[in-house]
Scaffold this active site. Structure first.
Site, mmCIF file in Angstrom:
data_model
loop_
_atom_site.group_PDB
_atom_site.id
_atom_site.type_symbol
_atom_site.label_atom_id
_atom_site.label_comp_id
_atom_site.label_asym_id
_atom_site.label_seq_id
_atom_site.Cartn_x
_atom_site.Cartn_y
_atom_site.Cartn_z
ATOM 1 N N ASP A 88 74.345 -13.756 32.089
ATOM 2 C CA ASP A 88 74.364 -14.949 32.948
ATOM 3 C C ASP A 88 72.937 -15.425 33.173
ATOM 4 O O ASP A 88 71.983 -14.672 32.973
ATOM 5 C CB ASP A 88 75.062 -14.666 34.289
ATOM 6 N N GLU A 153 74.590 -10.962 37.326
ATOM 7 C CA GLU A 153 73.323 -10.427 37.850
ATOM 8 C C GLU A 153 72.598 -11.439 38.706
ATOM 9 O O GLU A 153 72.038 -11.106 39.748
ATOM 10 C CB GLU A 153 72.416 -9.982 36.689
HETATM 11 N N1 BES Z 1 64.993 -9.914 35.474
HETATM 12 C C1 BES Z 1 64.906 -10.250 36.855
HETATM 13 C C2 BES Z 1 64.114 -9.243 37.657
HETATM 14 C C3 BES Z 1 62.683 -9.038 37.235
HETATM 15 C C4 BES Z 1 61.871 -10.115 36.966
HETATM 16 C C5 BES Z 1 62.194 -7.773 37.125
HETATM 17 C C6 BES Z 1 60.566 -9.902 36.557
HETATM 18 C C7 BES Z 1 60.898 -7.570 36.753
HETATM 19 C C8 BES Z 1 60.075 -8.634 36.449
HETATM 20 C C9 BES Z 1 66.322 -10.361 37.435
HETATM 21 O O1 BES Z 1 67.167 -11.128 36.601
HETATM 22 C C10 BES Z 1 66.248 -11.080 38.757
HETATM 23 O O2 BES Z 1 66.010 -12.248 38.775
HETATM 24 N N2 BES Z 1 66.476 -10.355 39.874
HETATM 25 C C11 BES Z 1 66.525 -10.956 41.186
HETATM 26 C C12 BES Z 1 67.355 -10.125 42.107
HETATM 27 C C13 BES Z 1 68.836 -10.354 42.041
HETATM 28 C C14 BES Z 1 69.519 -9.435 43.034
HETATM 29 C C15 BES Z 1 69.227 -11.791 42.271
HETATM 30 C C16 BES Z 1 65.161 -11.013 41.812
HETATM 31 O O3 BES Z 1 64.296 -10.154 41.537
HETATM 32 O O4 BES Z 1 64.949 -11.924 42.618
HETATM 33 MN MN MN Z 2 66.984 -10.590 34.618
HETATM 34 MN MN MN Z 3 66.738 -13.300 36.952
#
Ligand code: BES
Ligand code: MN
Ligand code: MN
Length: 457
Positions: A88, A153
């Site tokens: 997604d 996610e």
């Molecule tokens: N891939 C990201 C997280 C990420 C980004 C890890 C850059 C390390 C470096 C993931 O898809 C994301 O966006 N996570 C969200 C949290 C989620 C619970 C919505 C975030 O970190 O805001």
């Molecule tokens: Mn991600």
């Molecule tokens: Mn993300």
């Protein structure tokens, strides 16, 4: 392994074309209008696994978007790797800031632009293509491979932990591998051993029962925006520490060795600040910007609104003010514990003329992964083979809540082997992924599977 590497090089352009095909499908999970597109992406991926020859491929239903699960078992005496990714993507808005359309992936100067290129389709697709390279040359894989691709996610993974719980046996593995993080910089091999957790809340203050004339009532009726702004402003002190009582209680301190590691990283704080248009950084007293963004907990207001926000001037004393607040957490803080502490802060400071509404939106645990395991060694060797030098171990400030679930439910560590860059604009307009890094990702995975496959279980 060498044949697989040669195959990957030879077929690279076709791999890019296939990636473009799946990037064209707008799998925006948070918007119910796109549910059909999310499912179409799951189907595309399941069909792709079938075409690669994976004997077990399933689109597994959840109360929300489906999970794609594929399995290729080769030999019970070999280790089993579970790859996790998410198919997604974030919404593409604001659309007018995109230089090329978000769902018409376009290569400009060797960089592929489009929503999901880096986060996370381009990254997990590298694992699928590495598997293909082995299957089309050796006819088998160096490890038993399981792949699970999630479709929720970017909207909180609400159905994921129960699914992992219910599929515990099917997911049994020796190690989990995730490519959804960043390199420390272009050409700098890096393995992420820490992620921050997250706690996200929405807070409202309501005063008068409707918006009032600010001339007739201002001066005797307390203003909810003023009050909320004051409460938010007081959440940090002069040392830029969070003032919520007990906020730092369970924070695992950085070790001297870790701090040395941070200091040794090639990081130019000024240049880094300049890239986002600020002249200086602001960090909790006693910590570097790099520590502040990856290894220390933070609190940020993500949005605030109320009253009149349209064109021109309208003199109102608003009835209500609302803010969204996120906290990035580090081990051993828990989302529930810090959320309750923040709730108590607001409850203690709400003016007697107002009512408070405090909503817990979602959260996830931070993680730290052992850097000295055989799988870490295999990943280090793999990256060294591709980049010509040993990787740095880095911590990332972002959150991937499922990593803590893998540890708690399956009892397994996760190797965070990501190939993004901070400058890939994930979640922003003009998200991109350099094709060089797509190739590095494929080659790194090919090498990792080889080294890890030869390691004793
Ligand atoms: N891939 C990201 C997280 C990420 C980004 C890890 C850059 C390390 C470096 C993931 O898809 C994301 O966006 N996570 C969200 C949290 C989620 C619970 C919505 C975030 O970190 O805001
Ligand atoms: Mn991600
Ligand atoms: Mn993300």
């Amino acid at each position: 392994m060498n044949r697989a590497l040669a195959y990957a090089e030879q077929h690279f352009d076709r791999f890019v074309g296939e990636l473009v095909d799946v990037l064209r499908i707008p799998s925006i999970s948070t918007d119910p209008e796109y549910a059909g597109e999310v499912r179409r992406t799951a189907t595309w991926l399941a069909d792709h696994f079938k075409a690669l020859g994976f004997p077990k491929v399933e689109i597994s239903e959840t109360p929300g978007h489906p999970i794609v699960f594929a399995e290729y078992a080769v030999d019970p005496s070999k280790p089993t790797v579970l790859v996790y990714g998410h198919y997604d993507v974030q919404p593409a808005d604001p659309l007018d800031l995109w230089k090329t359309p978000p769902f018409e992936p376009t290569v400009v100067d060797g960089v592929l632009y489009g929503r999901g290129t880096c986060d996370d389709k381009g990254q997990f697709f590298a694992h699928m293509k590495a598997a293909e390279a082995y299957l089309r040359t050796d006819g088998t894989l160096p490890v038993n491979l399981k792949v699970m691709l999630e479709g929720e996610e970017e909207c909180g993974s609400t159905n994921l932990a129960p699914w992992i719980e219910a599929n515990r046996e099917r997911l049994a593995c020796d190690i989990v591998v995730v490519s959804d993080t960043t390199l420390f910089g272009p050409g700098i091999p890096s393995i992420t051993y820490g992620l921050r957790g997250l706690a996200y809340v929405e807070v409202s203050l309501t005063g008068p029962d409707r918006d009032l004339h600010s001339g007739v009532y201002g001066g005797a009726v307390e203003n909810p925006i003023n009050a909320l702004a004051k409460m938010i402003a007081a959440l940090h002190d002069e040392n830029h520490r969070v003032t919520v009582e007990g906020f730092y209680d369970n924070v695992r301190p950085l070790t001297a060795k870790e701090r040395e590691g941070f200091a040794a990283l090639p990081f130019d704080t000024k240049a880094w600040a300049g890239e986002v248009g600020v002249s200086v950084t602001k960090t909790e007293k006693g910590y570097s910007a790099l520590e502040g963004t990856t290894a220390r907990p933070t609190l940020d207001c993500n949005g605030i609104w109320g009253g009149y926000t349209g064109k021109g001037a309208k003199t109102v004393l608003p009835s209500k003010a609302t803010a969204k607040i996120s906290m990035r957490l580090v081990p051993d803080q828990t989302p529930h514990e810090v959320t309750e502490k923040l709730r108590r802060y607001f409850e203690a400071h709400v003016p007697p003329t107002m009512t408070l509404d405090f909503k817990d939106l979602h959260g996830g645990h931070g993680v730290l992964v052992d850097t000295e395991s055989p799988a870490m060694e295999a990943a280090s060797e793999a990256l060294e083979g591709v980049y010509g030098r040993r990787p740095y171990f880095i911590r990332s400030g972002g959150s991937i809540p499922v990593v803590a679930d893998f540890k708690n439910i399956l009892g397994r560590d996760t190797i965070l082997m990501g190939f993004g860059l901070d400058s890939d604009s994930i979640h922003s307009p003009n998200e991109c992924f350099g094709l060089d890094r797509f190739g590095e990702g494929i080659r790194s995975v090919i090498r990792f599977l080889d080294v890890y496959g030869r390691s004793a279980r």
